[in-house]
Design a protein around this motif. Structure first.
Motif, short mmCIF file in Angstrom:
data_model
loop_
_atom_site.label_atom_id
_atom_site.label_comp_id
_atom_site.label_asym_id
_atom_site.label_seq_id
_atom_site.Cartn_x
_atom_site.Cartn_y
_atom_site.Cartn_z
N TRP A 242 0.86 -1.28 -0.03
CA TRP A 242 -0.04 0.05 0.14
C TRP A 242 0.80 1.05 -0.05
CZ3 TRP A 242 -5.54 0.12 -0.22
CH2 TRP A 242 -5.83 -1.19 -0.01
N SER A 243 0.34 2.34 -0.54
CA SER A 243 0.98 3.73 -0.38
C SER A 243 0.05 4.90 -0.73
CB SER A 243 2.00 3.57 -1.85
OG SER A 243 1.25 3.62 -3.35
N VAL A 244 0.61 6.00 -0.58
CA VAL A 244 -0.32 7.05 -0.73
C VAL A 244 0.26 7.76 -2.02
CG1 VAL A 244 -0.94 9.49 0.15
CG2 VAL A 244 -0.51 7.56 1.77
N ASP A 245 -0.71 7.99 -2.92
CA ASP A 245 -0.55 8.48 -4.34
C ASP A 245 -1.57 9.55 -4.65
OD1 ASP A 245 0.47 8.93 -6.79
OD2 ASP A 245 -0.63 7.23 -7.61
N ASP A 246 -1.15 10.73 -4.55
CA ASP A 246 -2.14 11.99 -5.16
C ASP A 246 -3.11 12.17 -3.83
OD1 ASP A 246 -2.57 13.84 -6.43
OD2 ASP A 246 -4.16 13.03 -7.84
N GLY A 247 -2.46 11.91 -2.55
CA GLY A 247 -3.50 12.06 -1.69
C GLY A 247 -4.38 11.11 -1.19
N ARG A 248 -4.17 9.81 -1.79
CA ARG A 248 -5.20 8.63 -1.76
C ARG A 248 -4.35 7.17 -1.31
NH1 ARG A 248 -9.81 7.65 -4.53
NH2 ARG A 248 -11.01 9.72 -4.92
N LEU A 249 -4.90 6.86 -0.36
CA LEU A 249 -4.30 5.35 0.05
C LEU A 249 -4.62 4.31 -1.13
CD1 LEU A 249 -2.84 3.98 2.27
CD2 LEU A 249 -5.09 3.28 3.07
N THR A 250 -3.58 3.71 -1.78
CA THR A 250 -3.80 2.85 -3.23
C THR A 250 -3.21 1.47 -2.71
OG1 THR A 250 -1.67 3.88 -4.02
CG2 THR A 250 -3.66 4.99 -4.44
N ARG A 251 -3.47 0.62 -3.51
CA ARG A 251 -2.89 -0.69 -3.81
C ARG A 251 -3.60 -1.56 -4.88
NH1 ARG A 251 -0.46 -5.54 -3.58
NH2 ARG A 251 -0.52 -6.86 -1.66
N SER A 252 -2.53 -2.08 -5.82
CA SER A 252 -3.07 -2.95 -6.84
C SER A 252 -2.73 -4.39 -6.47
CB SER A 252 -2.29 -2.38 -8.05
OG SER A 252 -2.62 -1.26 -8.56
N TYR A 253 -3.38 -5.12 -7.01
CA TYR A 253 -3.37 -6.53 -6.91
C TYR A 253 -3.25 -7.39 -8.17
CZ TYR A 253 -4.57 -6.00 -1.99
OH TYR A 253 -4.76 -5.73 -0.87
N ARG A 254 -2.58 -8.43 -8.53
CA ARG A 254 -2.51 -9.16 -9.63
C ARG A 254 -3.03 -10.66 -9.11
NH1 ARG A 254 -0.97 -9.04 -14.38
NH2 ARG A 254 0.16 -7.25 -13.89
N LEU A 255 -4.06 -11.30 -9.71
CA LEU A 255 -4.59 -12.45 -9.62
C LEU A 255 -4.52 -13.33 -10.81
CD1 LEU A 255 -6.81 -10.17 -8.03
CD2 LEU A 255 -7.54 -12.36 -7.09
N GLY A 256 -4.72 -14.79 -10.60
CA GLY A 256 -4.42 -15.65 -11.63
C GLY A 256 -5.37 -15.78 -12.80
N THR A 257 -6.46 -15.43 -12.57
CA THR A 257 -7.72 -15.15 -13.85
C THR A 257 -8.54 -13.93 -13.70
OG1 THR A 257 -9.43 -16.32 -12.55
CG2 THR A 257 -7.42 -17.87 -13.80
#
Length: 101
Positions: free
Chosen positions: A21-36
């Protein structure tokens, strides 16, 4: 009850407990990758359930096999608050069960 913005130090301390998780442009953000794509879609539905329980909603983007979240608290002037971290912690708790990385 009004929600207060977190200080920069509070945000940094809480981020240390949420890898990815990080803060980007004043927002808490996160990306996930899944199998399908289906796995990503299932996780989106699960996240939506958590958001309803908390009555706190993120911007949630579904890609082919990816999910991106971005959240801040509108009632705190668009700042990052404890509500955002509560949502992030709940999402992290369910991500492993979905095989998200």
């Amino acid at each position: 009850m009004p929600v207060e913005p977190l200080s920069q130090k509070e945000i940094e301390d809480r981020l240390a407990e949420l890898p990815g998780w990080s803060v980007d442009d004043g927002r808490l953000t996160r990306s996930y990758r899944l199998g399908t794509h289906f796995a990503a879609t299932a996780m989106v539905v699960h996240i939506a359930q958590v958001q309803e329980e908390l009555d706190h909603h993120s911007d949630l983007t579904l890609g082919y096999n990816t999910i991106a979240l971005s959240v801040h608290t509108h009632s705190a002037g668009g700042a990052v608050t404890a509500k955002d971290f509560e949502l992030a912690q709940r999402v992290e708790a369910l991500a492993q069960g979905h095989g998200a990385q």
